[in-house]
Design a protein around this motif. Structure first.
Motif, PDB file in Angstrom:
ATOM      1  N   THR A  21       0.832  -1.210   0.000  1.00 29.01           N
ATOM      2  CA  THR A  21       0.000   0.000   0.000  1.00 29.01           C
ATOM      3  C   THR A  21       0.863   1.256   0.000  1.00 29.01           C
ATOM      4  OG1 THR A  21      -1.832  -1.108   1.123  1.00 29.01           O
ATOM      5  CG2 THR A  21      -1.742   1.292   1.297  1.00 29.01           C
ATOM      6  N   ARG A  40       4.035   1.513  -0.917  1.00 34.78           N
ATOM      7  CA  ARG A  40       4.781   1.612  -2.177  1.00 34.78           C
ATOM      8  C   ARG A  40       3.896   2.179  -3.286  1.00 34.78           C
ATOM      9  NH1 ARG A  40       6.797  -3.839  -0.873  1.00 34.78           N
ATOM     10  NH2 ARG A  40       8.868  -3.630   0.053  1.00 34.78           N
ATOM     11  N   ARG A  41       2.628   1.779  -3.292  1.00 35.28           N
ATOM     12  CA  ARG A  41       1.695   2.301  -4.288  1.00 35.28           C
ATOM     13  C   ARG A  41       1.513   3.810  -4.107  1.00 35.28           C
ATOM     14  NH1 ARG A  41      -2.718  -0.384  -2.897  1.00 35.28           N
ATOM     15  NH2 ARG A  41      -2.037  -2.257  -3.990  1.00 35.28           N
ATOM     16  N   ASP A  42       1.411   4.263  -2.866  1.00 40.96           N
ATOM     17  CA  ASP A  42       1.273   5.700  -2.607  1.00 40.96           C
ATOM     18  C   ASP A  42       2.522   6.454  -3.040  1.00 40.96           C
ATOM     19  OD1 ASP A  42      -1.282   5.466  -1.520  1.00 40.96           O
ATOM     20  OD2 ASP A  42      -0.520   5.111   0.500  1.00 40.96           O
ATOM     21  N   THR A  78       4.663   5.536  -5.303  1.00 39.88           N
ATOM     22  CA  THR A  78       4.717   5.515  -6.764  1.00 39.88           C
ATOM     23  C   THR A  78       3.848   6.619  -7.360  1.00 39.88           C
ATOM     24  OG1 THR A  78       5.160   3.137  -6.838  1.00 39.88           O
ATOM     25  CG2 THR A  78       4.224   4.144  -8.825  1.00 39.88           C
TER      26      THR A  78
END
Length: 409
Positions: free
Chosen positions: A35, A37-39, A41
């Protein structure tokens, strides 16, 4: 916690500490590494962070071809040898709609050898002035301002017109009596964008077109005005004159569910055969609920979303009104640069409106092609419908042009 809230916390941590570590943020928030890492990115893609091993930093250092990327308000910009201006930019969000506006501004600032410094208010009016004060303390030469709300009469926002550096309003229209009428501004013509959607749906044969709009958004009044004007010009009666208002689904899930239920009932009963939905995040959720209820999109309800942030990623891809966000940012910098170039410039203020495009995809029943003359982009070979699937009432070409183009006041 919503993705917007997590990303704002990540940015705040980076501003305070100079960098963030994915592991530490995940532990602090109690969420998975995936989660976070997605933010990260998403923030890197927006140009707000630079990726490093295990986390991210503020993008102080950029490649030689573009050495002056944005930093975040709260600390003085890292010194550089750029010859152009340092431009401060205030936006209410770093996660929806405004990242592309910021990129447009950043590209334009870098093109003149300058540096962009960013402040984020999180749609908190009390934070607007604090962020601007920090930008000024950092030594900016001019400001691009998107306050949390549209400046209205009464003088509460007049302070933005009394700042010691040139100011350009971005995606905000100052009302008469706000004290900001004299400022340069550039904004999307959301009323015309909404009218464009209604005209297209009307041209496809729809007469019962429902407005579904996000409650409390600064854009909603303009969308409502454009929808109402286009419906009147086409001689159509809105299924619900007030429209269906959707609260933020993350803040009022029950209220959002009730709004969606109203739309489903209107589609099932035939009270509405088409809808304009602001914004496209809500439209994506609405399509999912419609299909779960056994309704077909666009068969039972044709749909055009507004904003075109994630519309193309939906299943099916959503037709959408797409404001020219990158161009808004670029033109804002051009207006500011003109003021900075001549401190005694006495030219009349520029109020620039940009017309959003209409991108047609699966939810209006059309295939891919482009019509540059009308500013309409579609995704196949257009198959226009001459009749409303429920009323069998022919629509004429006259309905297509019932609303004249608007210009900035």
């Amino acid at each position: 916690m919503l993705a917007e809230q997590r990303q704002e916390l990540i940015l705040r941590t980076a501003r305070e500490q100079g960098s963030v570590k994915v592991v530490e943020i995940a532990e602090e928030l109690g969420v998975s590494l995936v989660t976070v890492r997605r933010d990260v990115t998403a923030l890197v893609a927006s140009g707000l962070l630079a990726r490093v091993h295990g986390g991210a930093t503020l993008p102080h250092a950029r490649p030689a071809a573009a050495p002056f990327g944005p930093s975040v308000a709260g600390g003085r910009p890292v010194p550089g040898n750029h010859d152009g201006p340092t431009v401060g930019m205030l936006v209410p969000s770093a996660t929806y709609y405004f990242p592309e506006v910021v990129r447009g501004a950043r590209d334009a600032v870098e093109a003149i050898g300058g540096r962009l410094v960013l402040g984020i208010s999180r749609y908190l009016p009390t934070e607007d002035r604090d962020q601007v004060d920090q930008l000024l303390r950092g030594g900016v030469d001019g400001l691009l301002l998107t306050p949390s709300r549209a400046p209205g009469p009464g003088g509460e926002d007049a302070w933005m017109g009394q700042l010691p550096v040139p100011v350009v309003l971005v995606e905000r229209r100052a009302e008469i009596g706000s004290g900001l009428e004299h400022l340069d501004r550039v904004a999307s013509d959301h009323a015309l964008g909404a009218a464009r959607a209604v005209r297209r749906l009307g041209a496809l044969g729809h007469e019962r077109i429902l407005l579904v709009a996000r409650l409390g958004s600064p854009t909603t009044p303009a969308v409502h005005a454009g929808y109402s004007a286009a419906m009147a010009a086409l001689g159509l009666t809105p299924p619900d004159p007030a429209g269906v208002e959707t609260p933020h689904p993350g803040e009022d899930a029950d209220g959002f569910d009730r709004a969606v239920t109203r739309v489903i009932e209107a589609a099932r009963s035939g009270a509405a055969t088409a809808a304009l939905v602001h914004n496209d995040q809500d439209a994506l959720l609405l399509v999912s609920r419609l299909r779960a209820a056994g309704l077909d999109v666009p068969g039972d309800l044709a749909l055009i979303a507004y904003d075109d942030e994630v519309a193309a990623l939906a299943d099916p891809p959503l037709s959408a009104i797409a404001p020219a966000k990158h161009e808004v940012g670029r033109i804002a910098v051009e207006l500011l640069a003109a003021r900075l170039a001549d401190a005694d410039d006495e030219r009349a203020p520029r109020h620039i409106s940009l017309v959003p495009r209409l991108r047609l995809r699966a939810t209006t029943g059309e295939d891919e092609h482009a019509d540059e003359a009308t500013g309409t982009e579609t995704s196949g070979t257009e198959t226009p419908r001459a009749e409303n699937p429920r009323t069998e009432t022919p629509r004429t070409e006259t309905a297509r042009t019932g609303v004249a183009a608007r210009t900035a006041p």
